[in-house]
Each structure stands twice: as C-alpha cells, then as structure tokens.
Design an enzyme around this catalytic site. Structure first.
Site, mmCIF file in Angstrom:
data_model
loop_
_atom_site.group_PDB
_atom_site.id
_atom_site.type_symbol
_atom_site.label_atom_id
_atom_site.label_comp_id
_atom_site.label_asym_id
_atom_site.label_seq_id
_atom_site.Cartn_x
_atom_site.Cartn_y
_atom_site.Cartn_z
ATOM 1 N N HIS A 1 -1.513 -11.980 0.187
ATOM 2 C CA HIS A 1 -2.314 -10.980 -0.501
ATOM 3 C C HIS A 1 -3.055 -11.514 -1.727
ATOM 4 O O HIS A 1 -4.198 -11.125 -1.991
ATOM 5 C CB HIS A 1 -1.407 -9.809 -0.909
ATOM 6 C CG HIS A 1 -2.130 -8.506 -1.041
ATOM 7 N ND1 HIS A 1 -1.507 -7.295 -0.837
ATOM 8 C CD2 HIS A 1 -3.404 -8.207 -1.347
ATOM 9 C CE1 HIS A 1 -2.382 -6.307 -1.026
ATOM 10 N NE2 HIS A 1 -3.533 -6.837 -1.339
ATOM 11 N N TYR B 1 0.851 -1.183 0.000
ATOM 12 C CA TYR B 1 0.000 0.000 0.000
ATOM 13 C C TYR B 1 0.894 1.244 0.000
ATOM 14 O O TYR B 1 1.248 1.791 1.047
ATOM 15 C CB TYR B 1 -0.936 0.002 1.201
ATOM 16 C CG TYR B 1 -2.048 -1.015 1.130
ATOM 17 C CD1 TYR B 1 -2.314 -1.715 -0.052
ATOM 18 C CD2 TYR B 1 -2.848 -1.284 2.234
ATOM 19 C CE1 TYR B 1 -3.332 -2.640 -0.125
ATOM 20 C CE2 TYR B 1 -3.880 -2.209 2.173
ATOM 21 C CZ TYR B 1 -4.116 -2.892 0.996
ATOM 22 O OH TYR B 1 -5.132 -3.819 0.939
ATOM 23 N N SER C 1 -13.266 -3.507 -0.421
ATOM 24 C CA SER C 1 -14.144 -2.667 -1.253
ATOM 25 C C SER C 1 -15.608 -2.945 -0.923
ATOM 26 O O SER C 1 -16.419 -3.202 -1.806
ATOM 27 C CB SER C 1 -13.871 -2.913 -2.742
ATOM 28 O OG SER C 1 -14.470 -1.917 -3.538
ATOM 29 N N PRO C 2 -15.980 -2.895 0.366
ATOM 30 C CA PRO C 2 -17.335 -3.281 0.769
ATOM 31 C C PRO C 2 -18.436 -2.333 0.342
ATOM 32 O O PRO C 2 -19.618 -2.687 0.414
ATOM 33 C CB PRO C 2 -17.231 -3.334 2.296
ATOM 34 C CG PRO C 2 -16.167 -2.338 2.621
ATOM 35 C CD PRO C 2 -15.157 -2.477 1.513
ATOM 36 N N LEU C 3 -18.074 -1.133 -0.102
ATOM 37 C CA LEU C 3 -19.090 -0.158 -0.491
ATOM 38 C C LEU C 3 -19.275 -0.090 -2.007
ATOM 39 O O LEU C 3 -19.897 0.835 -2.524
ATOM 40 C CB LEU C 3 -18.731 1.226 0.055
ATOM 41 C CG LEU C 3 -18.629 1.295 1.588
ATOM 42 C CD1 LEU C 3 -18.191 2.671 2.032
ATOM 43 C CD2 LEU C 3 -19.970 0.926 2.219
ATOM 44 N N GLY C 4 -18.750 -1.074 -2.722
ATOM 45 C CA GLY C 4 -18.892 -1.091 -4.172
ATOM 46 C C GLY C 4 -20.350 -1.109 -4.598
ATOM 47 O O GLY C 4 -21.163 -1.859 -4.063
#
Length: 305
Positions: A128, A53, A208-211
C-alpha cells in the site's frame, strides 16, 4: 466495456475503487452491495480494495468482507472478476492512517486477506505504501515470498517513485504487474511513474482519478481552474458529465492506464464505466492539455489576474 491487461489478466478498462463503501460516511450495506452489483452489471471486472479500508477501530478488513459478500450474492458469473487488495497500512479509528510494511506484517496481512476474500490466492496484492522505517527491498522481498508461496498470484506497489518501481521490478520480475499512484487532471506528479510503468509493461492504476473535476455548473465555482472549466465545456458538448470526460482523458494518456474511481452509489459507478467507450478526439485532448498548461482554452484564460 473496453478491456486492458494487468499482467496476463484481462480486465475492464475502468475499475471500481471500493474504499468509499467502507470508510467515513459510508452507505448502508444494501446500497454498498447494490453499488458493487451495478459495477458488475456494467462490465467492470476489476475491484480495488485494501485491508485498511474501514472506518472504526477493530474492523480491519471491512471492505474485503463486503466485497466477498457482494460477489457471493451476485446472480451472474464472477469468475472473471479480479480483486486487487492491499496491505501495509492501518486505521486506528481516529481518522488517521498508519504505515507498517515490515515483512512479518505483510505476510500476516496477506494471509488474513485471503481468508476474508474467501479465495485460494489473492489475484493482485499491492504494497500500500513504502514504510520509511523499513528498507524498501525488505518490504518488496515479502511480496516475493508471498508469490513463491502461492499466497498471491501477482504483486503491485502503490504510492511509489520511479526508483522504487525499478527496484521492485528487479526483485519481483514478472511477478510485478501494477503501480497505483495518485494521478488525475489536477495531480500529475506521477507522470514519470506512468511513463516508466508503460515502458515496463506494468498496469498503472490512478487512485483519486477525478481530482480537480468539480460537479458544478459549466462556469465552475469561484476559483475554478481553466482545466476544470475545459473539462466541463467538452462534457457539455458531448452531453455527458465532466467526470466521464476526465476518465476518458486518463485512458488516452497510456494503454497502461486503468482508472479505479471510487463510488458509493450505483449511478456513479455506471457513469464511470461508460467512460471506457468514450474516445476523445485529438483536438479535444489538445484543448484539455492546453488548459492544464495555463494556455487559453475555449476562451478561458488561466490565472488570478
């Protein structure tokens, strides 16, 4: 804050995905540290990071070092904070992502992460991404060796299939505690992996849970989906933002789910943390699932006509 478990460690039901603090368009360090501190103030005790990151070439570990500085400067108790980092990917600085999950690389990467985080052992170390050039059992075997050597306390895997979860579980046994795949209202390809993780007692950390959830008005932008509109309508009824509804929906999917939404502003992480105390009704969950399946919901008909 509500709490869930990763292995034998109890953590907040909502974590902080720290990637936005270090990649392209990252905030300055003052705002980045303020964002981590806001998460801690809100009761967040899980921080998800990775050695890859970062933005530019030559700054591997940028996010891990940032998290270490933020924790060191925090005025409160951080002994209960679990840092989950990852190894096996790289960023050459041109915006691309590489994969290297050879055992030698993973061992070096884990040892470097220990030093950057300033810990005796990594709380959760996640592979990863599977490397197509390396047999999966060899990559997972490196995690086994890191566990046995005490470099890491627990292991996780990311971007995996059900078959890879089963094989990792056979190799790692109780040392495997988590699975991190993309999963959101818009992307549900990992439903089988979520179900398997739940059966095996593994935490499932959606990235990316709010995709699929826009920040637009109730009616959504041109081309918005019925599901997006349904999340917005329930949010309006509840008097909260649609992102909070999306996180509450994820928490309702399984007791194994611990979302790690990214944030680059204190207000964002504080809003996400509040989703842990928002319980959707059975009727609301049905409306959201019907909208996602393409059935009429709240007067919305899916399809382009």
């Amino acid at each position: 804050m509500q709490y869930r478990s990763i292995g034998d460690t109890v953590v907040s039901a909502i974590g902080l995905g720290a990637m936005p603090l270090s990649i392209e368009h990252r905030p300055d360090e003052a705002r980045a540290i303020a964002t981590v501190h806001a998460a801690l103030d809100a009761g967040v005790t899980l921080i998800d990071t990775a050695d890859s990151y970062h933005w530019h070439a030559g700054e591997a570990g940028h996010n891990e070092l940032l998290i270490a500085r933020a924790l060191a400067r925090y005025g409160g108790d951080t002994s209960g904070v679990l840092i989950a980092t990852k190894g096996g990917r790289g960023r050459p600085g041109d915006g691309s992502w590489t994969v290297n999950a050879t055992p030698a690389h993973l061992k070096r990467a884990a040892e470097a992460s220990v030093k950057r985080l300033g810990v005796d052992a990594i709380g959760v170390y996640q592979l990863h991404k599977p490397d197509p050039a390396v047999p999966w059992a060899e990559s997972v075997g490196a995690l086994r060796e890191l566990l046995d050597a005490g470099v890491i306390r627990a292991a996780g895997i990311s971007n995996v299939t059900t078959g890879q979860i089963r094989q990792a579980h056979e190799i790692l046994g109780g040392g495997l505690v988590s699975v991190q795949n993309q999963y959101s209202p818009a992307v549900r390809d990992s439903e089988p992996e979520l179900e398997l993780s739940t059966r095996l007692g593994l935490a499932f950390l959606p990235w990316s849970p709010l995709g699929g959830i826009s920040r637009s008005s109730l009616d959504g932008p041109s081309g918005s989906t019925a599901a997006d509109t349904a999340f917005h309508r329930i949010a309006a009824e509840r008097g909260v933002g649609p992102q909070r509804i999306a996180l509450a929906w994820l928490l309702a999917r399984s007791p194994a789910v611990i979302p790690v939404p990214g944030a680059s502003r204190p207000a964002s992480v504080q809003d996400s943390a509040r989703a842990a105390t928002l319980v959707l009704s059975a009727a609301e969950l049905t409306r959201l699932d019907e909208a996602r399946a393409g059935h009429p919901a709240d007067g919305v008909v899916s399809g382009t006509g």
